[in-house]
Design a protein around this motif. Structure first.
Motif, PDB file in Angstrom:
ATOM      1  N   ALA A  48       9.720   4.217  -6.081  1.00 56.63           N
ATOM      2  CA  ALA A  48       8.651   3.226  -6.206  1.00 56.63           C
ATOM      3  C   ALA A  48       7.867   3.454  -7.491  1.00 56.63           C
ATOM      4  O   ALA A  48       7.655   4.586  -7.933  1.00 56.63           O
ATOM      5  N   GLU A  49       7.434   2.348  -8.109  1.00 60.13           N
ATOM      6  CA  GLU A  49       6.583   2.435  -9.284  1.00 60.13           C
ATOM      7  C   GLU A  49       5.151   2.728  -8.856  1.00 60.13           C
ATOM      8  O   GLU A  49       4.717   2.403  -7.760  1.00 60.13           O
ATOM      9  N   ASP A  50       4.386   3.338  -9.763  1.00 57.88           N
ATOM     10  CA  ASP A  50       2.971   3.650  -9.521  1.00 57.88           C
ATOM     11  C   ASP A  50       2.790   4.505  -8.268  1.00 57.88           C
ATOM     12  O   ASP A  50       1.834   4.331  -7.515  1.00 57.88           O
ATOM     13  N   PHE A  51       3.742   5.451  -8.036  1.00 63.93           N
ATOM     14  CA  PHE A  51       3.641   6.310  -6.865  1.00 63.93           C
ATOM     15  C   PHE A  51       2.599   7.401  -7.137  1.00 63.93           C
ATOM     16  O   PHE A  51       2.476   7.896  -8.259  1.00 63.93           O
ATOM     17  N   PRO A  52       1.807   7.803  -6.124  1.00 60.41           N
ATOM     18  CA  PRO A  52       0.736   8.780  -6.337  1.00 60.41           C
ATOM     19  C   PRO A  52       1.256  10.118  -6.875  1.00 60.41           C
ATOM     20  O   PRO A  52       2.368  10.544  -6.548  1.00 60.41           O
ATOM     21  N   VAL A  53       0.423  10.762  -7.710  1.00 64.60           N
ATOM     22  CA  VAL A  53       0.753  12.056  -8.289  1.00 64.60           C
ATOM     23  C   VAL A  53      -0.425  12.994  -8.095  1.00 64.60           C
ATOM     24  O   VAL A  53      -1.573  12.648  -8.405  1.00 64.60           O
ATOM     25  N   ASP A  54      -0.156  14.194  -7.553  1.00 64.95           N
ATOM     26  CA  ASP A  54      -1.149  15.260  -7.454  1.00 64.95           C
ATOM     27  C   ASP A  54      -0.748  16.364  -8.420  1.00 64.95           C
ATOM     28  O   ASP A  54       0.349  16.933  -8.301  1.00 64.95           O
ATOM     29  N   LEU A  55      -1.618  16.677  -9.384  1.00 68.12           N
ATOM     30  CA  LEU A  55      -1.348  17.723 -10.372  1.00 68.12           C
ATOM     31  C   LEU A  55      -2.398  18.820 -10.233  1.00 68.12           C
ATOM     32  O   LEU A  55      -3.596  18.575 -10.420  1.00 68.12           O
ATOM     33  N   TYR A  56      -1.936  20.008  -9.911  1.00 67.23           N
ATOM     34  CA  TYR A  56      -2.845  21.151  -9.772  1.00 67.23           C
ATOM     35  C   TYR A  56      -2.558  22.125 -10.904  1.00 67.23           C
ATOM     36  O   TYR A  56      -1.427  22.604 -11.066  1.00 67.23           O
ATOM     37  N   TYR A  57      -3.593  22.410 -11.700  1.00 65.10           N
ATOM     38  CA  TYR A  57      -3.470  23.302 -12.861  1.00 65.10           C
ATOM     39  C   TYR A  57      -3.915  24.708 -12.441  1.00 65.10           C
ATOM     40  O   TYR A  57      -5.075  24.926 -12.141  1.00 65.10           O
ATOM     41  N   LEU A  58      -2.949  25.639 -12.409  1.00 65.95           N
ATOM     42  CA  LEU A  58      -3.234  27.019 -12.000  1.00 65.95           C
ATOM     43  C   LEU A  58      -3.128  27.907 -13.230  1.00 65.95           C
ATOM     44  O   LEU A  58      -2.043  28.051 -13.818  1.00 65.95           O
ATOM     45  N   MET A  59      -4.248  28.525 -13.618  1.00 66.01           N
ATOM     46  CA  MET A  59      -4.310  29.213 -14.903  1.00 66.01           C
ATOM     47  C   MET A  59      -4.623  30.703 -14.747  1.00 66.01           C
ATOM     48  O   MET A  59      -5.414  31.112 -13.906  1.00 66.01           O
ATOM     49  N   ASP A  60      -3.983  31.486 -15.575  1.00 63.70           N
ATOM     50  CA  ASP A  60      -4.245  32.920 -15.691  1.00 63.70           C
ATOM     51  C   ASP A  60      -5.545  33.087 -16.473  1.00 63.70           C
ATOM     52  O   ASP A  60      -5.647  32.651 -17.628  1.00 63.70           O
ATOM     53  N   LEU A  61      -6.565  33.723 -15.837  1.00 57.00           N
ATOM     54  CA  LEU A  61      -7.864  33.883 -16.495  1.00 57.00           C
ATOM     55  C   LEU A  61      -8.061  35.285 -17.047  1.00 57.00           C
ATOM     56  O   LEU A  61      -9.200  35.698 -17.280  1.00 57.00           O
TER      57      LEU A  61
ATOM     58  N   PRO B  62       0.824  -1.207   0.000  1.00 56.27           N
ATOM     59  CA  PRO B  62       0.000   0.000   0.000  1.00 56.27           C
ATOM     60  C   PRO B  62       0.862   1.264   0.000  1.00 56.27           C
ATOM     61  O   PRO B  62       2.014   1.253   0.451  1.00 56.27           O
ATOM     62  N   VAL B  63       0.266   2.345  -0.517  1.00 55.00           N
ATOM     63  CA  VAL B  63       1.005   3.596  -0.664  1.00 55.00           C
ATOM     64  C   VAL B  63       1.558   4.078   0.661  1.00 55.00           C
ATOM     65  O   VAL B  63       2.712   4.513   0.751  1.00 55.00           O
ATOM     66  N   ASP B  64       0.759   3.980   1.720  1.00 54.77           N
ATOM     67  CA  ASP B  64       1.191   4.484   3.018  1.00 54.77           C
ATOM     68  C   ASP B  64       2.348   3.687   3.604  1.00 54.77           C
ATOM     69  O   ASP B  64       2.987   4.134   4.559  1.00 54.77           O
ATOM     70  N   GLU B  65       2.623   2.501   3.052  1.00 56.70           N
ATOM     71  CA  GLU B  65       3.689   1.662   3.593  1.00 56.70           C
ATOM     72  C   GLU B  65       4.890   1.567   2.661  1.00 56.70           C
ATOM     73  O   GLU B  65       5.834   0.824   2.940  1.00 56.70           O
ATOM     74  N   LEU B  66       4.869   2.312   1.553  1.00 58.85           N
ATOM     75  CA  LEU B  66       6.000   2.285   0.623  1.00 58.85           C
ATOM     76  C   LEU B  66       7.248   2.867   1.288  1.00 58.85           C
ATOM     77  O   LEU B  66       7.170   3.883   1.977  1.00 58.85           O
ATOM     78  N   VAL B  67       8.386   2.218   1.090  1.00 55.81           N
ATOM     79  CA  VAL B  67       9.658   2.695   1.627  1.00 55.81           C
ATOM     80  C   VAL B  67      10.611   2.924   0.448  1.00 55.81           C
ATOM     81  O   VAL B  67      10.958   1.975  -0.263  1.00 55.81           O
ATOM     82  N   GLN B  68      11.020   4.167   0.242  1.00 57.21           N
ATOM     83  CA  GLN B  68      11.901   4.512  -0.879  1.00 57.21           C
ATOM     84  C   GLN B  68      13.290   4.951  -0.415  1.00 57.21           C
ATOM     85  O   GLN B  68      14.164   5.173  -1.239  1.00 57.21           O
TER      86      GLN B  68
ATOM     87  N   ASN C  24      -2.711   6.038  -9.441  1.00 61.19           N
ATOM     88  CA  ASN C  24      -3.109   6.836  -8.277  1.00 61.19           C
ATOM     89  C   ASN C  24      -2.875   8.307  -8.592  1.00 61.19           C
ATOM     90  O   ASN C  24      -1.874   8.897  -8.190  1.00 61.19           O
ATOM     91  N   PHE C  25      -3.796   8.903  -9.362  1.00 68.91           N
ATOM     92  CA  PHE C  25      -3.624  10.258  -9.877  1.00 68.91           C
ATOM     93  C   PHE C  25      -4.804  11.127  -9.472  1.00 68.91           C
ATOM     94  O   PHE C  25      -5.962  10.697  -9.525  1.00 68.91           O
ATOM     95  N   ARG C  26      -4.497  12.342  -9.046  1.00 64.52           N
ATOM     96  CA  ARG C  26      -5.542  13.308  -8.715  1.00 64.52           C
ATOM     97  C   ARG C  26      -5.255  14.605  -9.451  1.00 64.52           C
ATOM     98  O   ARG C  26      -4.089  15.015  -9.616  1.00 64.52           O
ATOM     99  N   LEU C  27      -6.325  15.284  -9.867  1.00 63.57           N
ATOM    100  CA  LEU C  27      -6.219  16.486 -10.690  1.00 63.57           C
ATOM    101  C   LEU C  27      -7.067  17.590 -10.075  1.00 63.57           C
ATOM    102  O   LEU C  27      -8.169  17.352  -9.584  1.00 63.57           O
ATOM    103  N   GLY C  28      -6.528  18.815 -10.067  1.00 63.63           N
ATOM    104  CA  GLY C  28      -7.256  19.960  -9.549  1.00 63.63           C
ATOM    105  C   GLY C  28      -7.068  21.170 -10.457  1.00 63.63           C
ATOM    106  O   GLY C  28      -6.202  21.175 -11.349  1.00 63.63           O
TER     107      GLY C  28
END
Length: 819
Positions: free
Chosen positions: A148-161, A117-123, A189-193
């Motif tokens: 570690a392979e398949d490690f979680p990624v958080d990508l936040y897209y901040l745009m000039d409007l 599990p992600v919370d137990e990964l040791v790198q 394990n990907f999240r987008l904002g």
């Protein structure tokens, strides 16, 4: 020392081999510098008066805590361990603590495809180490890193409007799904904002009339009201919501060209709860704009003087930045520190500005250099390359590992050596490139505690070291060994210290106020100023014992040197046997020329030269052996022998070590020709008496030897034969000549062959002349024929009748023919 084995068979063997080479190199280096470090250490050790001070002086210093040690001789208790043993201090009485290392966190690395599990990964391995270090003594530990392979990624897209980015906004509505799909291929394990920004809602950044605040684009278009920062979509695994939220967003507008991007970046960084950053995930912040940015201080233009506090002020419900109109823009260094602390990787995706505005990319190309890790990329006209930018950046950050630490550089020095996939160790390199997810690399950390660590009361220090993009790291705790364990057994007022005039600490007396001396036997306080009894009368600096000894009860006790052959002496330690003048880097020219002794009359160090040498540094030799020229004469009779070297009287004409070289004089070859002829062949201009007077030995050999430093000569004798010989000066100063046994003489010509050669020569010359004549004639005839042909082709013939021509027959016509 701590060493952690590499567990992969092939790669591990290679790494361990290089690790072994690294430690062997350290050992060899230690051996090479041991002599130098020992000498410098002793000079520092001997001045220490307490055990704790001894440990801090140098890692080579050791302390003898035996009470009887000082009574044998006035040797210092703080010295090299080997010296203490030589001076009969027992091994158990020597205080010389060594570094210690204990692993306190050793969870093994997570192997690829283990399903952990992600919370137990040791790198990172190990996770914690406790060290006990002596100041100045380096401790080497190793550290393994495995991404570690398949490690979680958080990508936040901040745009000039701002309105200039409306085309990019339209394109982003269609790219959201594609971006999510591509990232799902990289990690499951990907999240987008998504977030947006414009600028502060104050003049001169935006127009504040009610109508313009509602619609900053004017009556010709419809825009959203301006805002500082809006967290539109917190990070979510429901990536389809990205396209939905972007689809309902409209562009906005402002007055000036720079935008409030730094405000938005800071809020997106520090508002972990509102944005949704996960602790164990890679944090990527994609910043998209086509304008430069406001910096700290620009807020004063709008009447905002309160500095940015670097805290989160984004409302959890509305998602809007609430302090945009009350706090100034953050500084670049402030933003950089916050991003490094929260492990945010900024990616500046910059579009092109209008034709009249300056290219904003140049600002962000320079801005990225202020962050611990950042990227600057160019957007296409409608941001259609956003997906490719994200893929390329992710590939870049996962293809390398770079270690960073937060150690206090004033106290702790950390050096790195990398072992990258079996490559040779690279000292001073803290990163590896060309990696893939699942690859394991190793680093050696050389940790040294500086002497400043013992200045205060603090004895425990800690720091963290790890990859810049990881949440995991190695925590190192260091206990400084600044004090001796024997200090806890202090005896107050023992008889040993002159009947209770001090305290016995680690075998040495610490005197009470008003007492001094090794055993507190003196009733004067040596801490109060300079004791004039220990200052030399002619000293200008007014140093006790010339700064090279200790004043004990009004008498100087001189310091000791690491080299036991070097001594400091004199009533005020003003004399020694190692500070005399030097010649060719050696004291008094070395033991063969003289010795450095103390003049007990002047109490100054001076050279006493051996027989045959003079001058203050014994550089002048009285021997003339080195002044003998090759001809056996002293300086060739053209100079004077001074200190074993010739000084030529006429340097413009004569030169060389023995004035043997002469510009206008016969060469050595010419000088030795008569002697070679008479000695080797019994010929030449010399008679028997002159031949016997030849000064140099001449040896006849079958073949001349080709030795370095010899010169080969050749001359022609009276028989037109070539004579070869060599001459040289041997190391012992002897002039040596070798002559080749056989001369090279021209042979007797045979008349028949000469006549035959002449006849053949005449024939060949005649044939050659005949061939040349025939060739010239052929060329001439061909040229004439070519000229004839040319004239024939160019001639023009005219047709006509001869006026006097009459035919030979007459034609008559029968008048009756045909009737």
């Amino acid at each position: 020392r701590v060493a952690f084995a590499v567990r992969e068979s092939g790669q591990g063997i290679s790494k361990m081999r290089w690790l072994g080479v690294y430690f062997i190199g350290i050992c060899l280096s230690s051996i090479l510098i041991s002599s130098t470090s020992a000498q410098s250490a002793l000079g520092s050790c001997s001045v220490a008066k307490t055990c704790g001070e001894c440990l801090v002086r140098s890692p080579e210093c050791a302390w003898c805590k035996s009470e009887n040690f000082a009574e044998v001789e006035n040797f210092p208790r703080c010295d090299l361990k080997s010296n203490l043993l030589d001076r009969l201090c027992l091994e158990e009485d020597i205080v010389n603590p060594e570094n210690e290392a204990t692993t306190t966190g050793d969870s093994p690395l997570t192997e690829p495809d283990s399903g952990t599990p992600v919370d137990e990964l040791v790198q990172v391995f190990p996770q914690a180490i406790s060290l006990k270090l002596r100041p100045g003594k380096t401790e080497t530990i190793t550290m393994d890193i495995l991404q570690a392979e398949d490690f979680p990624v958080d990508l936040y897209y901040l745009m000039d409007l701002s309105d200039s980015m409306k085309d990019d906004l339209v394109s982003l509505r269609t790219l959201g799904a594609l971006l999510a799909a591509e990232m799902q291929n990289i990690t499951s394990n990907f999240r987008l904002g998504y977030g947006a920004f414009v600028d502060k809602k104050v003049v001169p950044y935006v127009e504040i009339t009610p109508a313009r605040l509602l619609n900053p684009c004017g009556p010709s278009a419809t825009c959203e009201p301006p805002f500082g920062f809006h967290n539109v979509l917190p990070l979510t695994e429901q990536t389809e919501r990205f396209s939905q939220e972007v689809g309902v967003v409209k562009s906005s507008g402002n007055l000036d060209n720079p935008e409030g991007g730094l405000d938005a970046l800071l809020q997106a960084t520090v508002c972990s709860e509102q944005i949704g950053w996960r602790e164990r995930a890679r944090h990527m912040l994609l910043f998209s704009t086509d304008s430069p940015f406001h910096i700290a201080g620009d807020g004063k233009l709008g009447g905002i003087v309160m500095p940015n506090d670097g805290l989160c002020h984004t409302d959890s419900v509305s998602g809007l930045y609430t302090e945009a109109t009350t706090q100034d823009y953050p500084s670049i260094s402030q933003l950089s520190a916050m991003m490094e602390e929260n492990r945010i990787l900024p990616v500046f995706a910059i579009g092109k500005a209008s034709a009249t505005a300056q290219d904003p990319y140049v600002y962000y190309e320079q801005l990225k250099d202020f962050f611990h890790e950042a990227y600057a990329e160019r957007l296409t006209q409608n941001s259609s390359n956003v997906v490719q930018i994200v893929k390329d950046v992710y590939a870049s950050i996962t293809s390398g590992v770079k270690l960073e630490d937060d150690a206090d550089k004033e106290v702790i020095d950390v050096g790195y050596t990398s072992y990258c996939l079996g490559a040779a160790p690279q000292k001073g390199v803290s990163g590896c490139e060309g990696l893939r997810l699942g690859d394991k690399v190793q680093f050696a950390l050389d940790i040294t505690l500086k002497n400043t660590s013992c200045d205060g009361d603090k004895r425990t220090f800690s720091f963290k070291v790890g990859p810049t993009a990881f949440a995991e790291n190695l925590e190192v705790t260091i206990e400084a060994l600044c004090d001796c364990d024997c200090s806890d057994n202090t005896i107050v007022s023992p008889d040993y210290c002159s009947n209770g005039n001090g305290s016995l600490v680690c075998g040495a007396c610490t005197c009470f106020e008003g007492r001094s001396g090794r055993l507190c036997e003196c009733d004067r306080d040596e801490a109060e100023g300079v004791d004039e009894a220990c200052v030399a009368p002619d000293s200008e600096e007014k140093l006790e014992c010339s700064g090279r000894g200790t004043c004990v009860c009004g008498r100087c006790e001189c310091d000791y040197r690491a080299n036991t052959r070097e001594e400091i002496s004199g009533p005020y330690c003003e004399c020694d046997n190692f500070s005399c003048e030097r010649y060719k880097g050696e004291i008094c020219g070395g033991p063969t020329r003289g010795q450095c002794v103390c003049n007990e009359t002047s109490w100054r160090s001076e050279c006493v030269c051996n027989e045959g040498y003079i001058n203050s540094n014994c550089n002048c030799s009285l021997s003339t052996d080195t002044c003998i020229a090759p001809n056996g004469r002293l300086c060739n009779d053209e100079g004077d022998c001074e200190c074993g070297a010739c000084t030529c009287r006429n340097p413009e004409k004569f030169s060389g070590a023995t004035c043997q070289l002469c510009k206008d004089c016969p060469s050595e070859c010419e000088i030795n020709e008569p002697c070679v002829q008479c000695k080797a062949f019994g010929t030449g201009p010399y008679d028997d008496k002159q031949c016997d007077a030849c000064p140099h030995p001449i040896v006849v050999v079958e073949e001349l030897s080709d030795r370095e430093g010899s010169e080969t000569c050749v001359f022609t004798d009276d028989d037109d034969c070539s004579v070869y010989f060599t001459h040289e000066i041997l190391p012992n100063g002897t002039y040596y000549i070798e002559v080749k046994e056989e001369k090279e003489c021209p042979g007797t010509p045979e008349i028949l062959w000469i006549i035959l050669g002449i006849i053949l020569g005449i024939i060949f010359v005649g044939l050659a002349l005949l061939l040349i004549w025939r060739l010239l004639a052929l060329i001439h005839d061909r040229n004439e024929f070519d000229r004839f042909e040319k004239e024939r082709t160019t001639v023009q013939w005219e047709a006509g009748e001869n006026p006097i021509y009459r035919p030979s027959t007459t034609v008559f016509k029968n008048p009756t023919y045909g009737k």
